[in-house]
Design a protein around this motif. Structure first.
Motif, PDB file in Angstrom:
ATOM      1  N   LYS A 224       8.340  -3.496  -0.455  1.00  0.00           N
ATOM      2  CA  LYS A 224       8.539  -2.128  -0.947  1.00  0.00           C
ATOM      3  C   LYS A 224       8.680  -1.153   0.212  1.00  0.00           C
ATOM      4  O   LYS A 224       9.578  -0.295   0.221  1.00  0.00           O
ATOM      5  CB  LYS A 224       7.368  -1.722  -1.840  1.00  0.00           C
ATOM      6  N   PHE A 225       7.785  -1.258   1.190  1.00  0.00           N
ATOM      7  CA  PHE A 225       7.883  -0.375   2.363  1.00  0.00           C
ATOM      8  C   PHE A 225       9.212  -0.593   3.086  1.00  0.00           C
ATOM      9  O   PHE A 225       9.887   0.368   3.480  1.00  0.00           O
ATOM     10  CB  PHE A 225       6.725  -0.637   3.317  1.00  0.00           C
TER      11      PHE A 225
ATOM     12  N   LEU B  14      12.141   0.790   1.058  1.00  0.00           N
ATOM     13  CA  LEU B  14      12.133   2.249   1.067  1.00  0.00           C
ATOM     14  C   LEU B  14      12.666   2.804   2.380  1.00  0.00           C
ATOM     15  O   LEU B  14      13.512   3.711   2.393  1.00  0.00           O
ATOM     16  CB  LEU B  14      10.715   2.748   0.814  1.00  0.00           C
TER      17      LEU B  14
ATOM     18  N   ALA C  43      16.443   1.991   2.756  1.00  0.00           N
ATOM     19  CA  ALA C  43      17.257   2.859   1.902  1.00  0.00           C
ATOM     20  C   ALA C  43      17.347   4.261   2.495  1.00  0.00           C
ATOM     21  O   ALA C  43      18.416   4.884   2.511  1.00  0.00           O
ATOM     22  CB  ALA C  43      16.663   2.914   0.491  1.00  0.00           C
ATOM     23  N   THR C  44      16.228   4.751   3.010  1.00  0.00           N
ATOM     24  CA  THR C  44      16.237   6.082   3.630  1.00  0.00           C
ATOM     25  C   THR C  44      17.114   6.101   4.874  1.00  0.00           C
ATOM     26  O   THR C  44      17.909   7.030   5.085  1.00  0.00           O
ATOM     27  CB  THR C  44      14.802   6.490   3.995  1.00  0.00           C
TER      28      THR C  44
ATOM     29  N   SER D 185      12.064  -0.539  10.831  1.00  0.00           N
ATOM     30  CA  SER D 185      11.493  -0.626   9.481  1.00  0.00           C
ATOM     31  C   SER D 185      10.633  -1.871   9.335  1.00  0.00           C
ATOM     32  O   SER D 185       9.546  -1.818   8.738  1.00  0.00           O
ATOM     33  CB  SER D 185      12.612  -0.624   8.438  1.00  0.00           C
TER      34      SER D 185
ATOM     35  N   SER E 270       6.760  -1.501   8.710  1.00  0.00           N
ATOM     36  CA  SER E 270       6.240  -2.031   7.446  1.00  0.00           C
ATOM     37  C   SER E 270       5.078  -2.981   7.703  1.00  0.00           C
ATOM     38  O   SER E 270       4.057  -2.944   6.997  1.00  0.00           O
ATOM     39  CB  SER E 270       7.354  -2.743   6.678  1.00  0.00           C
TER      40      SER E 270
END
Length: 510
Positions: free
Chosen positions: A8-9, A12, A15-16, A229, A233
């Motif tokens: 999920k992290f 997210l 995607a950002t 990321s 994460s």
């Protein structure tokens, strides 16, 4: 939990990052194309400096634009002279075109360099030799056909100072403007139709190279974002995973579990709170185990006495007598007292203690409790000193429960204080609280024992041992009752070598 939070992290942040990169590339391309088009238009307007200077001199002849209104051919010829049909390049930049041209004595304007001379008085033979000006249109009584304008010439229009069209395209929103000035005053405007979307191959090649550079930069930034990321994460989920593992350990009653999180953020604070919670649970578990051990010990002694006496009666070793019955009754009362005290503590700590809260005058309750123990104080060789103020000592509570608190404290003093000695009891109002202090002259208790003095079944050294009587629940009951009254109670050693009990209760104003 094993990987869902990490995914999920990661998703997210990816995607950002992807949205940011796409927005950056699209935004940069949009503004580059737009600014480049504006740049091209501005360059074209700058190339009109020479034409604007010529038009200003033309305007100064008649102080108006009537020459162009009456004879559009002049406008047509002037554009052809500056922008010949078939020319593939703009004229030289303004700095290579004189802003003003010298006039001879007759007032005629010298031709501008690069400008095709078009004399005002052309001979008929010259017109006949011009292939564009001869043909069917060159018939008697008809005006010669105008030469075809270049692309740049077709895009130009002439406006007056108020931007009313003189000749050309009247659509103002579609045009960019270059002022025509005389002595700093605007007398007209050159309008250039904005066709910035029609870029030449060189411009398009430049923009394509810029777009390719944007795409490469965007791809590099996106790959860096992927790596960051993943690392970030893992950094976020690692302490969460350790906290989850610690929670499962505590759930399995492994209260010695501790978590190490080397960060100063909310996760680090959560780890510290978890460790504090585990330490508290471990402490309570130790107290619970000690309490069970102490209760078993407290109950074992009277039960052992009862068993021994009953077995002696059964075996005939001891005869049934009033003394034997009294001894059995005394042991049963000890057991009953321990059970009643434990029940009171449990009810108080669970908030179900039965109290009748009313306005209580503490001076009266305190003096009544002292009166019940005054004879016992004198019999133990203890001198009583009172410093109790009679005014303003009111609080909301239960007088019977507060009397029980004072009685338990006085009972401890009678049991443990060494004669001869002194007991000092004081009470006074301080700000919004009532402070009651009960102090004896000794013996005291070790400093290490003071924090645990109000624990259930806790006893200190031999100076205050079980042999002198009591179950070790008296002060614990005092603490439960005082806290039920929204107050505080604690103990400290006095300067006289004894023990000082301090009670603070909320003050109720009458």
């Amino acid at each position: 939990m094993k990987s869902k939070l990490f995914i999920k992290f990661l998703f997210l942040m990816l995607a950002t990052s992807l949205s940011a990169v796409v927005l950056m590339v699209v935004g940069m391309q949009f503004f580059v194309y737009r600014n480049f088009s504006d740049y091209v238009v501005q360059q074209e307007l700058d190339s009109l400096d020479g034409l604007a200077a010529t038009l200003s001199k033309q305007y100064s002849k008649s102080n108006s634009w009537k020459d162009f209104k009456e004879d559009p051919r002049q406008w047509h010829d002037m554009l052809n002279s500056y922008f010949p049909a078939g020319a593939t390049h703009l004229p030289p930049p303004p700095e290579h075109i004189p802003a003003k041209r010298a006039s001879d004595n007759s007032g005629n304007i010298e031709p501008n360099p690069g400008m095709t001379p078009r004399p005002e008085n052309r001979h008929e033979n010259d017109l006949e030799r011009d292939p564009v000006m001869r043909g069917p249109d060159r018939l008697p009584g008809r005006r010669p056909r105008l030469m075809e304008l270049s692309e740049m010439g077709r895009r130009l229009s002439l406006f007056d100072a108020d931007k009313h069209v003189i000749i050309g395209n009247p659509a103002i929103p579609e045009q960019a403007f270059r002022s025509i000035e005389i002595d700093g005053q605007v007398v007209g405007w050159l309008g250039l139709i904005n066709e910035s979307h029609k870029l030449n191959p060189t411009d398009m090649s430049f923009l394509k190279r810029q777009s390719l550079a944007f795409y490469i930069i965007g791809a590099i930034v996106l790959m860096m974002a992927v790596g960051i990321s993943v690392i970030f994460s893992r950094h976020l989920t690692a302490p969460v995973k350790r906290i989850a593992e610690g929670t499962r350990a505590v759930r399995n009653r492994r209260f010695s579990t501790r978590i190490t999180v080397a960060s100063n953020d909310e996760l680090g604070q959560l780890a510290e709170d978890f460790n504090a919670m585990a330490w508290t649970l471990q402490d309570h578990e130790n107290v619970r185990r000690q309490w069970l051990t102490d209760i078993a010990h407290e109950l074992r002694t009277p039960l052992a006495v009862l068993r021994g006496e009953v077995e002696a009666l059964q075996d005939g070793i001891r005869k049934m007598s009033p003394q034997a019955v009294d001894s059995l009754h005394a042991e049963i009362m000890v057991l009953s007292k321990i059970v009643d005290d434990l029940s009171l503590i449990a009810k108080t700590e669970s908030g179900i203690i039965e109290m009748q809260p009313v306005s209580v005058e503490l001076a009266t309750v305190l003096r009544t409790s002292i009166a019940r123990y005054k004879t016992r104080f004198e019999g133990c060789g203890l001198d009583l000193r009172e410093k109790i103020k009679t005014d303003g000592l009111h609080t909301m509570g239960d007088a019977d429960k507060l009397s029980q608190v004072f009685g338990n404290i006085f009972e401890n003093i009678v049991r443990y204080a060494s004669p001869p000695g002194t007991i000092e009891v004081s009470a006074e109002a301080e700000n919004d609280q009532i402070e009651i202090m009960i102090e004896d002259t000794g013996p005291g208790v070790p400093e290490t024992s003071l924090p645990r003095l109000f624990d259930r079944l806790y006893r200190t050294d031999s100076a205050r041992s079980r042999e002198t009587g009591g179950s070790g629940l008296g002060l614990s009951i005092c603490k439960s009752i005082i806290e039920a009254h929204q107050g505080k109670i604690w103990a400290e050693n006095s300067v006289s070598g004894g023990l000082r009990i301090i009670i603070r209760l909320p003050l109720t104003k009458q």
